[in-house]
Design an enzyme around this catalytic site. Structure first.
Site, short mmCIF file in Angstrom:
data_model
loop_
_atom_site.label_atom_id
_atom_site.label_comp_id
_atom_site.label_asym_id
_atom_site.label_seq_id
_atom_site.Cartn_x
_atom_site.Cartn_y
_atom_site.Cartn_z
N LYS A 1 -6.82 -16.47 -9.51
CA LYS A 1 -6.74 -15.85 -10.82
C LYS A 1 -7.90 -16.45 -11.75
CE LYS A 1 -6.01 -12.72 -13.85
NZ LYS A 1 -4.91 -12.53 -14.89
N LYS B 1 -8.21 -17.11 -24.07
CA LYS B 1 -7.24 -18.12 -23.25
C LYS B 1 -7.67 -18.39 -21.89
CE LYS B 1 -3.94 -17.02 -21.40
NZ LYS B 1 -2.74 -16.20 -20.70
N THR C 1 -0.85 -15.19 -16.44
CA THR C 1 -2.01 -16.03 -16.47
C THR C 1 -1.63 -17.35 -17.14
OG1 THR C 1 -3.51 -14.40 -15.98
CG2 THR C 1 -4.45 -16.52 -16.32
#
Length: 288
Positions: free
Chosen positions: A170, A238, A95
């Site tokens: 995502k 993150k 990701t």
């Protein structure tokens, strides 16, 4: 069909489990990780260990990246890609966000390498069991080449369109997961303060529309105050930062997600390497 030879760059919790799955299914796998001990842990299961990223790619049909973020992935692959044999394929499965995905696709194109954006949904256990969900995007003609790998590391693959569509999905899913986790943490923390047994709270919601297996697993970790990392809290931070940055750029006025980011930042000072369920510790800082 003959199995492709795979290089896996990044053998932490997720990448190491994915490499292990490929080895268990008869793939030839070479691995590399900045912390060589993590690569050597996979070598115990039969993987070769590359001396550096370029070395790992020299005999690979495809390379799978599960590195920490976009800048790291870009720096590693810009150096390593010239070593990938002609006709090689890059599966970018970490990701890294929308902007970084576009930059990585440009790096691939500059080296004449086919590129598929395919981040995954799941944590340690689904990765070990081959039950990840793959959010793939890229040229349709590459699907048959990806399938042998995707079918081993995941139980479902969604092909979502052109490169970047997987990373966009995502981002949306991670926003939901982070909000769900923070709501669970607040419910458990409140239960503890108002003399409600938090375990009974989990029992009450189980089997209802409000209850999920996710709530049971993460809620129990919060109650037990033990956080073996299935997905480290700092990496959730993150992902939340990527969502907030993108929303700001796109003019979406998020309210909940930035607040979740603040909780993660507070808890991560002491629990960044722990499981993301440790987010609850930000709510316990001023209490028993």
């Amino acid at each position: 069909m003959e199995k492709p030879t795979v290089a896996v760059l990044g053998t932490g919790i997720m990448g190491g489990a994915m490499a292990g799955r490929l080895l268990d299914h008869g793939f030839d796998v070479t691995v590399w990780n900045r912390d060589r001990t993590k690569a050597e842990a996979v070598s115990d299961r039969g993987a070769a260990v590359g001396a550096d990223p370029a070395d790992a790619l020299r005999s690979a049909d495809l390379v799978l990246t599960m590195l920490s973020d976009g800048p790291v992935t870009g720096a590693v692959m810009a150096e390593a890609l010239p070593s990938l044999p002609p006709g090689g394929l890059w599966l970018q499965m970490a990701t890294v966000g929308i902007d970084a995905t576009a930059r990585l696709a440009e790096i691939a194109g500059g080296h004449g390498v086919a590129f598929v954006d395919a981040p995954v949904l799941g944590t340690r256990q689904p990765a070990e069991q081959g039950k990840l969900t793959v959010l793939a995007s890229g040229p349709s003609e590459l699907r048959p080449r990806c399938a042998p790998v995707f079918d081993v590391v995941g139980s479902r693959t969604f092909w979502l369109g052109e490169v970047g569509a997987g990373s966009r999905m995502k981002l949306v899913v991670n926003t939901w997961i982070a909000s769900l986790l923070a709501g669970l943490a607040e419910s458990v923390a409140l239960a503890e303060r108002v003399q409600v047994d938090p375990a009974t709270f989990l029992d009450v919601i189980e089997g209802t529309a409000a209850g999920t297996p996710y709530a049971r697993v993460k809620g129990q970790m919060m109650i037990d105050r033990t956080y073996p990392p299935a997905f480290p809290l700092r990496w959730l931070g993150k992902d939340v930062d990527l969502a907030v940055e993108t929303a700001t750029r796109e003019g979406v006025a998020l309210r909940v997600t930035p607040a979740v980011g603040e909780l993660i930042a507070a808890a991560a000072e002491q629990h960044g390497a722990d499981d993301m369920s440790a987010i609850i510790e930000a709510l316990r800082m001023d209490g028993p």
